[in-house]
Design a protein around this motif. Structure first.
Motif, PDB file in Angstrom:
ATOM      1  N   VAL A  61      -2.883  -4.784  -1.481  1.00 39.81           N
ATOM      2  CA  VAL A  61      -3.664  -4.714  -0.242  1.00 39.81           C
ATOM      3  C   VAL A  61      -3.786  -3.267   0.216  1.00 39.81           C
ATOM      4  CG1 VAL A  61      -3.726  -5.398   2.188  1.00 39.81           C
ATOM      5  CG2 VAL A  61      -3.018  -7.049   0.437  1.00 39.81           C
ATOM      6  N   TYR A 108      -7.169  -1.030   0.518  1.00 37.81           N
ATOM      7  CA  TYR A 108      -7.519  -0.391   1.796  1.00 37.81           C
ATOM      8  C   TYR A 108      -7.937   1.065   1.592  1.00 37.81           C
ATOM      9  CZ  TYR A 108      -6.950   1.689   6.431  1.00 37.81           C
ATOM     10  OH  TYR A 108      -7.154   2.376   7.603  1.00 37.81           O
ATOM     11  N   ASP A 159       1.968  -5.952   0.745  1.00 32.78           N
ATOM     12  CA  ASP A 159       1.479  -6.097  -0.622  1.00 32.78           C
ATOM     13  C   ASP A 159       0.865  -4.779  -1.075  1.00 32.78           C
ATOM     14  OD1 ASP A 159       0.309  -6.763  -3.007  1.00 32.78           O
ATOM     15  OD2 ASP A 159      -0.670  -8.579  -2.265  1.00 32.78           O
TER      16      ASP A 159
END
Length: 361
Positions: free
Chosen positions: A250, A254, A247
């Motif tokens: 994501v 991060y 994804d």
């Protein structure tokens, strides 16, 4: 005096849903009227009479009819935008400001006239009410009439026949409008209406402190940003052990990137924000693909294509564009037909504002 608060103190009106949307404002109750034609020469330049708001085609348009139409607009606008909406001003294309209240009051009358014009053109387009239309109108009239209180009937000066004719005009006008648009054949292509949804994983060339002061990065810091972008790219193109794609949101989270949500934009908006060269790279991506690290003057970008043609967003924009084109097309016809049907009608001169002002916004 008729007004919004006056209505709220009584039983709420049952709403008649308009089948005709011929202006920028979606109205939910179209004006009642006789639907009969008259010699334009017999139309008075200005309405007269205690309850006559204006005359069109020789017919009186009464305060109660306009009130029902206006009340629906008031209710919808207040519900959507809040009770202070009528104090707002709107910037006109010519550059001057005008109150939303005044614009909406004019729109109410103009939309009544549009219904009348379409009804007058029914024979020209071979349109009439079907047996099924008449049965439904009769049932809807009965349901609507039963929900009116005696006070409402007295205040709006309506009769059951007026409500029925109102519905007949509305349905007939909508059918005429549909035939006009079918003959016009207005259709917007996917290419013209395209909305594209993609992620922009953006590694900037600057920092911003808590005071909003922006500082450019030195070359060493830029190199670190580039290395992060390459790492993010490797992560994005490496499938998870389950075989599913990673994804982008994501990955963006991060690395602490500013915008982790996908963007949905038109080609024009993409070119405006990124420039033609970068836009061409974005539109060269297939769904699910990720671009190489792309440098702009502001930083490094990874573009992850979610949907080159976002079906939901594109269909919505297509419908909006088609409505806009239909409105333009009808507006030209309407201007011509209005001169033929009632050349003496002019909003500022035909409306009896002493009566119309009793309907407050």
């Amino acid at each position: 005096m008729f007004g919004f608060e006056h209505v709220k103190k009584k039983k709420r009106f049952v709403r008649l849903t308009s089948l005709l949307l011929v202006s920028a404002i979606s109205l939910t109750f179209t004006a009642c009227g006789s639907g009969s034609e008259a010699d334009p020469a017999s139309t008075e330049q200005a309405a007269s009479g205690e309850n006559v708001v204006f005359r069109f085609q020789g017919n009186d348009i009464l305060k109660g009819e306009v009130y029902l139409y206006a009340e629906s607009v008031i209710e919808d606008y207040v519900k959507t935008y809040g009770p202070d909406i009528w104090s707002m001003n709107v910037l006109m294309p010519e550059g001057q400001e005008q109150s939303l209240r005044a614009l909406t009051r004019k729109d109410v009358i103009e939309n009544i006239v549009k219904v009348k014009v379409l009804v007058a053109k029914a024979n020209d387009y071979g349109v009439s009410l079907s047996t099924e239309d008449k049965k439904k109108i009769e049932a809807d009239t009965e349901a609507f009439w039963k929900n009116l209180t005696d006070i409402q009937i007295e205040d709006t000066e309506l009769s059951r026949d007026q409500v029925k004719v109102c519905m007949e005009d509305n349905v007939l006008a909508a059918k005429v409008y549909a035939v006009i648009m079918e003959q016009a054949g207005i259709e917007i292509s996917d290419e013209r209406a395209r909305e594209t949804t993609f992620y922009d994983l953006y590694f900037p060339f600057y920092t911003e402190n808590s005071d909003g002061v922006v500082q450019p990065m030195d070359e060493a810091a830029k190199k670190e940003q580039y290395d992060k972008a390459v790492q993010a790219y490797d992560s994005l193109i490496s499938p998870l052990d389950t075989g599913t794609e990673r994804d982008p949101a994501v990955i963006a989270a991060y690395y602490g990137l500013m915008d982790t949500m996908p963007k949905t934009m038109t080609p024009e908006e993409v070119r405006s924000e990124y420039g033609k060269e970068v836009a061409d790279k974005i539109y060269a991506l297939e769904d699910g693909a990720t671009s190489l690290v792309t440098e702009t003057e502001y930083g490094y970008h990874l573009f992850c294509m979610k949907a080159l043609t976002d079906r939901v967003a594109t269909d919505k924009r297509k419908a909006e564009m088609e409505r806009e084109e239909q409105n333009k097309y009808f507006s030209k016809l309407y201007t011509q037909w209005l001169k033929e049907i009632d050349p003496n009608y002019h909003y500022e001169e035909s409306v009896n504002f002493d009566v119309y002002d009793q309907i407050t916004f």
